[in-house]
Motif scaffolding. Sequence first.
Motif, PDB file in Angstrom:
ATOM      1  N   ASN A   1       2.424   1.700  -3.394  1.00  0.00           N
ATOM      2  CA  ASN A   1       1.446   2.219  -4.345  1.00  0.00           C
ATOM      3  C   ASN A   1       1.209   3.710  -4.136  1.00  0.00           C
ATOM      4  OD1 ASN A   1       1.043  -0.135  -5.816  1.00  0.00           O
ATOM      5  ND2 ASN A   1      -0.554  -0.865  -4.442  1.00  0.00           N
ATOM      6  N   GLU A   2       1.193   4.151  -2.891  1.00  0.00           N
ATOM      7  CA  GLU A   2       1.059   5.580  -2.593  1.00  0.00           C
ATOM      8  C   GLU A   2       2.257   6.340  -3.147  1.00  0.00           C
ATOM      9  OE1 GLU A   2       0.446   6.203   1.612  1.00  0.00           O
ATOM     10  OE2 GLU A   2      -1.218   4.784   1.658  1.00  0.00           O
TER      11      GLU A   2
ATOM     12  N   LYS B   1       4.255   9.652  -9.824  1.00  0.00           N
ATOM     13  CA  LYS B   1       3.572   9.853 -11.091  1.00  0.00           C
ATOM     14  C   LYS B   1       3.089  11.298 -11.212  1.00  0.00           C
ATOM     15  CE  LYS B   1       0.410   7.099 -13.885  1.00  0.00           C
ATOM     16  NZ  LYS B   1      -0.591   6.039 -13.848  1.00  0.00           N
ATOM     17  N   LYS B   2       2.535  11.838 -10.121  1.00  0.00           N
ATOM     18  CA  LYS B   2       2.065  13.221 -10.125  1.00  0.00           C
ATOM     19  C   LYS B   2       3.219  14.204 -10.292  1.00  0.00           C
ATOM     20  CE  LYS B   2      -2.163  12.510  -7.540  1.00  0.00           C
ATOM     21  NZ  LYS B   2      -2.930  12.817  -6.336  1.00  0.00           N
TER      22      LYS B   2
ATOM     23  N   GLU C   1       4.422  14.445 -13.965  1.00  0.00           N
ATOM     24  CA  GLU C   1       3.492  15.004 -14.972  1.00  0.00           C
ATOM     25  C   GLU C   1       3.904  16.391 -15.393  1.00  0.00           C
ATOM     26  OE1 GLU C   1      -0.378  14.713 -13.177  1.00  0.00           O
ATOM     27  OE2 GLU C   1      -0.563  12.623 -13.754  1.00  0.00           O
TER      28      GLU C   1
ATOM     29  N   SER D   1       0.835  -1.199   0.000  1.00  0.00           N
ATOM     30  CA  SER D   1       0.000   0.000   0.000  1.00  0.00           C
ATOM     31  C   SER D   1       0.872   1.253   0.000  1.00  0.00           C
ATOM     32  CB  SER D   1      -0.922  -0.010   1.216  1.00  0.00           C
ATOM     33  OG  SER D   1      -1.650   1.188   1.280  1.00  0.00           O
ATOM     34  N   HIS D   2       1.918   1.252   0.822  1.00  0.00           N
ATOM     35  CA  HIS D   2       2.824   2.403   0.863  1.00  0.00           C
ATOM     36  C   HIS D   2       3.554   2.577  -0.467  1.00  0.00           C
ATOM     37  CE1 HIS D   2       2.718   1.882   5.422  1.00  0.00           C
ATOM     38  NE2 HIS D   2       2.109   3.019   5.147  1.00  0.00           N
TER      39      HIS D   2
ATOM     40  N   LYS E   1       4.174   5.431  -5.604  1.00  0.00           N
ATOM     41  CA  LYS E   1       4.059   5.391  -7.067  1.00  0.00           C
ATOM     42  C   LYS E   1       3.135   6.498  -7.556  1.00  0.00           C
ATOM     43  CE  LYS E   1       2.330   2.376 -10.729  1.00  0.00           C
ATOM     44  NZ  LYS E   1       1.683   1.087 -11.013  1.00  0.00           N
ATOM     45  N   THR E   2       2.010   6.679  -6.879  1.00  0.00           N
ATOM     46  CA  THR E   2       1.057   7.723  -7.249  1.00  0.00           C
ATOM     47  C   THR E   2       1.681   9.105  -7.099  1.00  0.00           C
ATOM     48  OG1 THR E   2      -0.799   6.321  -6.580  1.00  0.00           O
ATOM     49  CG2 THR E   2      -1.223   8.686  -6.732  1.00  0.00           C
ATOM     50  N   ILE E   3       2.390   9.313  -6.007  1.00  0.00           N
ATOM     51  CA  ILE E   3       3.042  10.601  -5.767  1.00  0.00           C
ATOM     52  C   ILE E   3       4.096  10.863  -6.841  1.00  0.00           C
ATOM     53  CG2 ILE E   3       4.584  11.855  -4.202  1.00  0.00           C
ATOM     54  CD1 ILE E   3       3.045  10.428  -1.882  1.00  0.00           C
TER      55      ILE E   3
END
Length: 79
Positions: free
Chosen positions: A68-69, A75-76, A79, A65-66, A71-73
Amino acid sequence: MADKSENLIKKTCKELGLTYRELGEAIGYGEETISKASRAEKISMPMQRAVELFLQNRELESKLSHLNELKTILKKIME
C-alpha cells in the motif's frame, strides 16, 4: 502434543514484545492456558497451529502495508 526444542510461545512473545494475555487474545486462548503451555514446554497441535497462523497473518499484514505504501508512492509519481 508437539514438543519444541525452543518453545514457540516464549519465542513469539519475546520477538513480538507480547504478553501471554495479548498472544492468547490474538489466537483465542486464555492467558492461563498460554502461560501453562509455556511453562510446561509443551504446546498442543491446535495451539501450535494457531500461533503459526497468527505469525503468518502478521507477516502478510506487513507485506500488504508495504504494498500500500508503494502504491501511494507510485500514485504520487504518476501525477
